[in-house]
Design a protein around this motif. Structure first.
Motif, PDB file in Angstrom:
ATOM      1  N   GLN A   1       0.847  -1.190   0.000  1.00 57.98           N
ATOM      2  CA  GLN A   1       0.000   0.000   0.000  1.00 57.98           C
ATOM      3  C   GLN A   1       0.884   1.242   0.000  1.00 57.98           C
ATOM      4  O   GLN A   1       1.901   1.286   0.694  1.00 57.98           O
ATOM      5  CB  GLN A   1      -0.927   0.020   1.226  1.00 57.98           C
ATOM      6  CG  GLN A   1      -2.028  -1.030   1.185  1.00 57.98           C
ATOM      7  CD  GLN A   1      -2.985  -0.810   0.025  1.00 57.98           C
ATOM      8  OE1 GLN A   1      -3.390   0.310  -0.269  1.00 57.98           O
ATOM      9  NE2 GLN A   1      -3.364  -1.900  -0.642  1.00 57.98           N
ATOM     10  N   ALA A   2       0.484   2.246  -0.794  1.00 55.88           N
ATOM     11  CA  ALA A   2       1.252   3.495  -0.865  1.00 55.88           C
ATOM     12  C   ALA A   2       0.654   4.497   0.115  1.00 55.88           C
ATOM     13  O   ALA A   2      -0.326   5.168  -0.188  1.00 55.88           O
ATOM     14  CB  ALA A   2       1.232   4.053  -2.283  1.00 55.88           C
ATOM     15  N   THR A   3       1.239   4.588   1.301  1.00 59.54           N
ATOM     16  CA  THR A   3       0.833   5.592   2.282  1.00 59.54           C
ATOM     17  C   THR A   3       1.828   6.735   2.234  1.00 59.54           C
ATOM     18  O   THR A   3       2.962   6.563   1.753  1.00 59.54           O
ATOM     19  CB  THR A   3       0.809   4.989   3.699  1.00 59.54           C
ATOM     20  OG1 THR A   3       2.153   4.606   4.052  1.00 59.54           O
ATOM     21  CG2 THR A   3      -0.094   3.760   3.751  1.00 59.54           C
ATOM     22  N   PRO A   4       1.446   7.927   2.726  1.00 63.17           N
ATOM     23  CA  PRO A   4       2.414   9.028   2.753  1.00 63.17           C
ATOM     24  C   PRO A   4       3.701   8.661   3.480  1.00 63.17           C
ATOM     25  O   PRO A   4       4.800   9.020   3.043  1.00 63.17           O
ATOM     26  CB  PRO A   4       1.655  10.148   3.469  1.00 63.17           C
ATOM     27  CG  PRO A   4       0.216   9.849   3.198  1.00 63.17           C
ATOM     28  CD  PRO A   4       0.116   8.344   3.187  1.00 63.17           C
ATOM     29  N   GLU A   5       3.560   7.933   4.581  1.00 61.29           N
ATOM     30  CA  GLU A   5       4.741   7.546   5.355  1.00 61.29           C
ATOM     31  C   GLU A   5       5.660   6.633   4.541  1.00 61.29           C
ATOM     32  O   GLU A   5       6.885   6.820   4.517  1.00 61.29           O
ATOM     33  CB  GLU A   5       4.324   6.839   6.645  1.00 61.29           C
ATOM     34  CG  GLU A   5       3.604   7.726   7.650  1.00 61.29           C
ATOM     35  CD  GLU A   5       2.128   7.916   7.317  1.00 61.29           C
ATOM     36  OE1 GLU A   5       1.479   8.728   7.996  1.00 61.29           O
ATOM     37  OE2 GLU A   5       1.625   7.263   6.364  1.00 61.29           O
ATOM     38  N   ALA A   6       5.065   5.638   3.860  1.00 57.95           N
ATOM     39  CA  ALA A   6       5.873   4.690   3.090  1.00 57.95           C
ATOM     40  C   ALA A   6       6.561   5.373   1.915  1.00 57.95           C
ATOM     41  O   ALA A   6       7.755   5.154   1.655  1.00 57.95           O
ATOM     42  CB  ALA A   6       4.991   3.545   2.589  1.00 57.95           C
ATOM     43  N   VAL A   7       5.822   6.191   1.183  1.00 52.51           N
ATOM     44  CA  VAL A   7       6.404   6.877   0.027  1.00 52.51           C
ATOM     45  C   VAL A   7       7.493   7.846   0.472  1.00 52.51           C
ATOM     46  O   VAL A   7       8.575   7.913  -0.122  1.00 52.51           O
ATOM     47  CB  VAL A   7       5.310   7.622  -0.767  1.00 52.51           C
ATOM     48  CG1 VAL A   7       5.930   8.419  -1.911  1.00 52.51           C
ATOM     49  CG2 VAL A   7       4.287   6.641  -1.316  1.00 52.51           C
TER      50      VAL A   7
ATOM     51  N   ARG B   1      -2.484   6.259  -6.346  1.00 55.84           N
ATOM     52  CA  ARG B   1      -2.822   4.915  -5.841  1.00 55.84           C
ATOM     53  C   ARG B   1      -4.159   4.888  -5.120  1.00 55.84           C
ATOM     54  O   ARG B   1      -4.912   3.913  -5.214  1.00 55.84           O
ATOM     55  CB  ARG B   1      -1.705   4.434  -4.906  1.00 55.84           C
ATOM     56  CG  ARG B   1      -1.913   3.016  -4.374  1.00 55.84           C
ATOM     57  CD  ARG B   1      -1.747   1.968  -5.467  1.00 55.84           C
ATOM     58  NE  ARG B   1      -2.221   0.661  -5.040  1.00 55.84           N
ATOM     59  CZ  ARG B   1      -1.477  -0.256  -4.426  1.00 55.84           C
ATOM     60  NH1 ARG B   1      -0.204   0.010  -4.164  1.00 55.84           N
ATOM     61  NH2 ARG B   1      -1.972  -1.421  -4.099  1.00 55.84           N
ATOM     62  N   GLN B   2      -4.497   5.967  -4.408  1.00 56.81           N
ATOM     63  CA  GLN B   2      -5.666   5.931  -3.535  1.00 56.81           C
ATOM     64  C   GLN B   2      -6.905   6.614  -4.097  1.00 56.81           C
ATOM     65  O   GLN B   2      -8.031   6.252  -3.723  1.00 56.81           O
ATOM     66  CB  GLN B   2      -5.314   6.595  -2.184  1.00 56.81           C
ATOM     67  CG  GLN B   2      -4.126   6.011  -1.474  1.00 56.81           C
ATOM     68  CD  GLN B   2      -4.352   4.581  -1.013  1.00 56.81           C
ATOM     69  OE1 GLN B   2      -5.463   4.083  -1.017  1.00 56.81           O
ATOM     70  NE2 GLN B   2      -3.279   3.913  -0.612  1.00 56.81           N
TER      71      GLN B   2
ATOM     72  N   ASP C   1      -8.711   2.811  -8.545  1.00 55.46           N
ATOM     73  CA  ASP C   1      -9.175   1.904  -7.493  1.00 55.46           C
ATOM     74  C   ASP C   1      -7.968   1.408  -6.703  1.00 55.46           C
ATOM     75  O   ASP C   1      -7.022   0.873  -7.291  1.00 55.46           O
ATOM     76  CB  ASP C   1      -9.904   0.724  -8.140  1.00 55.46           C
ATOM     77  CG  ASP C   1     -10.511  -0.225  -7.116  1.00 55.46           C
ATOM     78  OD1 ASP C   1     -10.165  -0.135  -5.922  1.00 55.46           O
ATOM     79  OD2 ASP C   1     -11.331  -1.068  -7.528  1.00 55.46           O
ATOM     80  N   PRO C   2      -7.940   1.586  -5.378  1.00 56.58           N
ATOM     81  CA  PRO C   2      -6.798   1.130  -4.587  1.00 56.58           C
ATOM     82  C   PRO C   2      -6.483  -0.350  -4.779  1.00 56.58           C
ATOM     83  O   PRO C   2      -5.338  -0.774  -4.570  1.00 56.58           O
ATOM     84  CB  PRO C   2      -7.225   1.426  -3.145  1.00 56.58           C
ATOM     85  CG  PRO C   2      -8.215   2.540  -3.271  1.00 56.58           C
ATOM     86  CD  PRO C   2      -8.949   2.284  -4.553  1.00 56.58           C
ATOM     87  N   ALA C   3      -7.503  -1.131  -5.188  1.00 61.93           N
ATOM     88  CA  ALA C   3      -7.280  -2.559  -5.401  1.00 61.93           C
ATOM     89  C   ALA C   3      -6.682  -2.851  -6.775  1.00 61.93           C
ATOM     90  O   ALA C   3      -6.392  -4.010  -7.094  1.00 61.93           O
ATOM     91  CB  ALA C   3      -8.599  -3.313  -5.242  1.00 61.93           C
ATOM     92  N   ASP C   4      -6.503  -1.822  -7.603  1.00 63.49           N
ATOM     93  CA  ASP C   4      -5.973  -2.000  -8.954  1.00 63.49           C
ATOM     94  C   ASP C   4      -4.685  -1.192  -9.093  1.00 63.49           C
ATOM     95  O   ASP C   4      -4.688  -0.078  -9.632  1.00 63.49           O
ATOM     96  CB  ASP C   4      -7.012  -1.543  -9.975  1.00 63.49           C
ATOM     97  CG  ASP C   4      -6.599  -1.839 -11.413  1.00 63.49           C
ATOM     98  OD1 ASP C   4      -5.481  -2.365 -11.613  1.00 63.49           O
ATOM     99  OD2 ASP C   4      -7.377  -1.523 -12.328  1.00 63.49           O
ATOM    100  N   PRO C   5      -3.539  -1.733  -8.628  1.00 66.55           N
ATOM    101  CA  PRO C   5      -2.289  -0.956  -8.664  1.00 66.55           C
ATOM    102  C   PRO C   5      -1.841  -0.606 -10.079  1.00 66.55           C
ATOM    103  O   PRO C   5      -1.204   0.426 -10.294  1.00 66.55           O
ATOM    104  CB  PRO C   5      -1.276  -1.875  -7.973  1.00 66.55           C
ATOM    105  CG  PRO C   5      -1.878  -3.240  -8.037  1.00 66.55           C
ATOM    106  CD  PRO C   5      -3.352  -3.049  -8.003  1.00 66.55           C
ATOM    107  N   ALA C   6      -2.173  -1.443 -11.070  1.00 64.58           N
ATOM    108  CA  ALA C   6      -1.778  -1.131 -12.451  1.00 64.58           C
ATOM    109  C   ALA C   6      -2.451   0.145 -12.930  1.00 64.58           C
ATOM    110  O   ALA C   6      -1.839   0.961 -13.629  1.00 64.58           O
ATOM    111  CB  ALA C   6      -2.123  -2.295 -13.373  1.00 64.58           C
TER     112      ALA C   6
ATOM    113  N   ASP D   1      -3.716  10.898   4.224  1.00 64.89           N
ATOM    114  CA  ASP D   1      -3.644   9.508   3.776  1.00 64.89           C
ATOM    115  C   ASP D   1      -4.126   9.319   2.347  1.00 64.89           C
ATOM    116  O   ASP D   1      -3.754   8.340   1.696  1.00 64.89           O
ATOM    117  CB  ASP D   1      -4.467   8.608   4.712  1.00 64.89           C
ATOM    118  CG  ASP D   1      -3.827   8.485   6.085  1.00 64.89           C
ATOM    119  OD1 ASP D   1      -2.617   8.746   6.196  1.00 64.89           O
ATOM    120  OD2 ASP D   1      -4.543   8.125   7.042  1.00 64.89           O
ATOM    121  N   ASP D   2      -4.960  10.227   1.844  1.00 63.57           N
ATOM    122  CA  ASP D   2      -5.437  10.085   0.467  1.00 63.57           C
ATOM    123  C   ASP D   2      -4.636  10.929  -0.524  1.00 63.57           C
ATOM    124  O   ASP D   2      -4.913  10.930  -1.728  1.00 63.57           O
ATOM    125  CB  ASP D   2      -6.923  10.428   0.355  1.00 63.57           C
ATOM    126  CG  ASP D   2      -7.236  11.866   0.772  1.00 63.57           C
ATOM    127  OD1 ASP D   2      -6.284  12.607   1.098  1.00 63.57           O
ATOM    128  OD2 ASP D   2      -8.421  12.234   0.773  1.00 63.57           O
ATOM    129  N   GLY D   3      -3.637  11.674  -0.039  1.00 63.53           N
ATOM    130  CA  GLY D   3      -2.770  12.445  -0.918  1.00 63.53           C
ATOM    131  C   GLY D   3      -3.288  13.816  -1.309  1.00 63.53           C
ATOM    132  O   GLY D   3      -2.618  14.535  -2.057  1.00 63.53           O
TER     133      GLY D   3
END
Length: 435
Positions: free
Chosen positions: A59-65, A275-276, A280-285, A404-406
């Motif tokens: 999952q791409a969260t602000p913290e992770a990115v 990503r968010q 769709d968050p479930a569709d990373p492509a 969290d949603d950017g």
């Protein structure tokens, strides 16, 4: 520049000057090194983004990115000053050639590690090494440029060369994103991106090694690379003192610092938003494809800067050009704050690319004209150090400022106001040079 020097250049026009520049063999050779290497950079970084931010299991969260972005750039904040000493003590042709070959080997090692199922930590360490070498090589390319271009063509060369490199990186990244999004995200796509990057790095190194050994500087009297921490520290300190004595160059770097901080914060937000929200968050492509659109818009804006800068940043007009670019970037930043529509964000990304790259063209010219060649490697390494330190600080701030949603919202509006303040300061002549 005196009026009598400026007017003949203006009467002659930009297109004849461009024709002369593009017939300069050594300049084209240096361009080939930059374009090949930076296209590889784009593919390499897009491959990492696909692996770490757009894989189904992540999952791409602000913290992770923010954490991943900062960690990938932190090593250069440590090795950067010493790379500057190397650029001023060893033939820059050798640094560019063997440095690119080293990147090729590291990228291949990363692809092998990824293909064998190595941990993220192992792949990350190899990526750190590639990107650390990368920043030193970009400083070397900037320091070498005055050796293949006449001083009166610095603005034109700075319009074309770094900007073309940025566009090449954007094309490499966009192509990698497009292929990855169509074939599927994951480690397989990452391996392919790293292998392609390695081949391009090797090609850039081979071209660089065809230069005569001393053609790109430093001056023959600069001496061999010094050994020992004390001697290297003295060299770094001498470079910093030289920069402090060149007030126009130091002040121009301050503008770059603000640009880069805003760009870093916005980049983190855009990755999360793609990503968010934009997919769709479930569709990373689909999220990766949305990011590809924004990357293409940034590349298009950067390319437009290269087209406009020879006219806008002509001799005697560099500072007004930088002021205008700050305002353009501020407009793009404002759009980021008021809309999450993908078409609007694409326009914003284009304006940010135009404003950032356009201002960088002007700043590069100010720095090249303000510093002595014996210090150019260290000064341009300081330039890249500013790039990375401010970007890392932006990533740290993103943990707090990016939701969290950017969606940046009011934060982007504040950043746009900061651009306006910088433009006002620049317009009043607080950043001056002999350009």
């Amino acid at each position: 520049m005196a009026r009598e020097q400026v007017e003949p250049e203006l009467r002659r026009g930009v297109l004849p000057e461009l024709g002369d520049l593009l017939r300069t063999r050594r300049y084209l050779q240096l361009m080939a090194v930059r374009l090949t290497g930076q296209a590889a950079d784009g593919a390499f970084q897009a491959g990492l983004a696909s692996l770490f931010f757009f894989s189904p299991e992540r999952q791409a969260t602000p913290e992770a990115v923010a954490f991943a972005s900062a960690v990938l750039l932190l090593p250069f904040t440590v090795v950067g000053p010493w790379a500057g000493v190397l650029l001023d003590r060893r033939p820059r042709r050798s640094v560019l050639g063997f440095g690119n070959l080293l990147r090729a080997a590291l990228a291949l090692a990363g692809a092998l590690a990824l293909g064998l199922g190595a941990s993220d930590a192992v792949v990350g360490v190899l990526a750190l090494a590639v990107l650390s070498v990368n920043r030193a090589l970009l400083a070397g390319l900037s320091a070498a440029l005055p050796h293949v271009v006449a001083p009166e063509r610095f603005v034109l060369a700075n319009s074309i060369t770094p900007t073309s490199g940025t566009v090449a990186a954007g094309v490499g990244a966009t192509a990698t994103v497009a292929v990855t999004a169509s074939l599927g995200t994951g480690s397989g796509a990452g391996v392919g991106a790293l292998v392609v990057s390695a081949l391009a790095y090797a090609a850039a190194g081979a071209v660089a090694l065809t230069f005569p050994r001393r053609l790109l500087g430093p001056p023959p009297g600069a001496g061999a690379a010094r050994r020992g921490v004390r001697e290297a520290t003295r060299d770094v300190a001498a470079g910093v003192r030289h920069l402090r004595e060149r007030v126009p160059a130091a002040a121009a770097l301050g503008l770059v610092a603000w640009h880069r901080w805003c760009f870093g914060l916005t980049t983190v937000a855009m990755v999360v938003l793609c990503r968010q929200v934009l997919a769709d968050p479930a569709d990373p492509a689909a999220g990766l494809a949305a990011l590809g659109v924004l990357l293409a818009a940034v590349a298009a804006g950067s390319g437009l800067a290269a087209v406009l800068a020879p006219w806008g940043a002509r001799p005697g007009r560099v500072h007004p050009w930088i002021t205008g670019c700050l305002l353009v970037a501020g407009a793009g930043q404002l759009l980021v704050g008021v809309s999450t529509s993908q078409p609007v964000l694409a326009v914003a990304a284009g304006l940010l690319g135009l404003g950032f790259q356009g201002a960088k063209i002007g700043v590069d010219t100010v720095v090249q004209r303000s510093v002595d060649d014996a210090y150019r490697g260290r000064v341009f390494t300081a330039y890249d150090l500013v790039f990375n330190v401010t970007y890392c600080l932006a990533c740290a701030a993103a943990v707090v400022l990016v939701p969290d949603d950017g969606r940046l919202g009011p934060v982007a509006v504040v950043l746009a106001a900061g651009y306006a303040v910088c433009a006002l300061a620049q317009g009043r002549g607080r950043t001056r040079s002999a350009a």
